[in-house]
Design a protein around this motif. Structure first.
Motif, mmCIF file in Angstrom:
data_model
loop_
_atom_site.group_PDB
_atom_site.id
_atom_site.type_symbol
_atom_site.label_atom_id
_atom_site.label_comp_id
_atom_site.label_asym_id
_atom_site.label_seq_id
_atom_site.Cartn_x
_atom_site.Cartn_y
_atom_site.Cartn_z
ATOM 1 N N ARG A 1 0.390 113.928 1.185
ATOM 2 C CA ARG A 1 1.394 114.834 1.744
ATOM 3 C C ARG A 1 1.210 114.996 3.245
ATOM 4 N NH1 ARG A 1 2.749 119.858 -2.279
ATOM 5 N NH2 ARG A 1 3.408 118.614 -4.065
ATOM 6 N N TRP B 1 6.241 116.722 4.678
ATOM 7 C CA TRP B 1 5.276 117.802 4.524
ATOM 8 C C TRP B 1 4.609 118.089 5.866
ATOM 9 C CZ3 TRP B 1 5.274 120.166 -0.083
ATOM 10 C CH2 TRP B 1 5.835 119.478 -1.146
ATOM 11 N N VAL C 1 -0.512 122.218 4.168
ATOM 12 C CA VAL C 1 -0.029 121.630 2.917
ATOM 13 C C VAL C 1 -0.489 122.469 1.725
ATOM 14 C CG1 VAL C 1 -0.278 119.651 1.354
ATOM 15 C CG2 VAL C 1 0.237 119.277 3.764
ATOM 16 N N GLN D 1 2.683 125.814 -3.992
ATOM 17 C CA GLN D 1 2.333 124.397 -4.058
ATOM 18 C C GLN D 1 1.001 124.144 -4.755
ATOM 19 O OE1 GLN D 1 4.421 121.795 -3.276
ATOM 20 N NE2 GLN D 1 5.781 123.553 -3.242
ATOM 21 N N THR E 1 2.151 112.248 -4.796
ATOM 22 C CA THR E 1 2.538 113.332 -3.884
ATOM 23 C C THR E 1 2.671 114.658 -4.630
ATOM 24 O OG1 THR E 1 4.870 112.754 -4.179
ATOM 25 C CG2 THR E 1 3.755 111.857 -2.216
#
Length: 144
Positions: A51, A57, A64, A70, A109
């Motif tokens: 990412r 991203w 991230v 996430q 990902t």
């Protein structure tokens, strides 16, 4: 400031960024995959690094892993299992330095816990790569 002082300052900032990224990835790996195999932990770290290198991203690991909804495991735990944390840190370093090969899942990902399937995993753009331990890993095809 002298040239030498400026060089030291730049070196310190570069090291701090690398150390911060390593710490953020390690916390995410520990939180998401503690107790899983080294390859399972490595795939979580690889997903984060993928990412970081993807323009969709942020380009910093801490951004991230801290992005909203996430990485559920990215929390500072109240109690740390020192042995498990050390392993997560070692795996993170090995992946970051290219010393750990993650095989067919290396493009991941995204991932999710194997016990559930979130809505995003059903998107036609999501390509399932593999299941390792308690996680399923995917690659998201870019928009065309």
């Amino acid at each position: 400031m002298s040239t030498f002082g400026l060089v030291l300052l730049v070196a310190a900032l570069a090291t701090a960024k690398t150390a911060a990224d390593h710490a953020c990835i390690t916390l995410a790996v520990y939180g998401e995959a503690r107790g899983e195999s080294e390859i399972g932990q490595a795939l979580v770290a690889q997903t984060i690094l993928n990412r970081v290198s993807d323009p969709r991203w942020p380009d910093a690991a801490c951004e991230v892993v801290a992005a909203y909804e996430q990485f559920d495991g990215f929390k500072v735990p109240r109690k740390i299992d020192a042995r498990a944390f050390r392993l997560a840190s070692q795996v993170t370093a090995a992946v970051s330095e290219g010393r750990f090969q993650t095989g067919s899942c290396s493009r991941a990902t995204h991932f999710h816990a194997a016990h559930s399937t979130p809505g995003w995993a059903r998107s036609p753009r999501m390509k399932r790569l593999c299941r390792v331990d308690n996680h399923v890993f995917y690659f998201e095809e870019p928009h065309r």
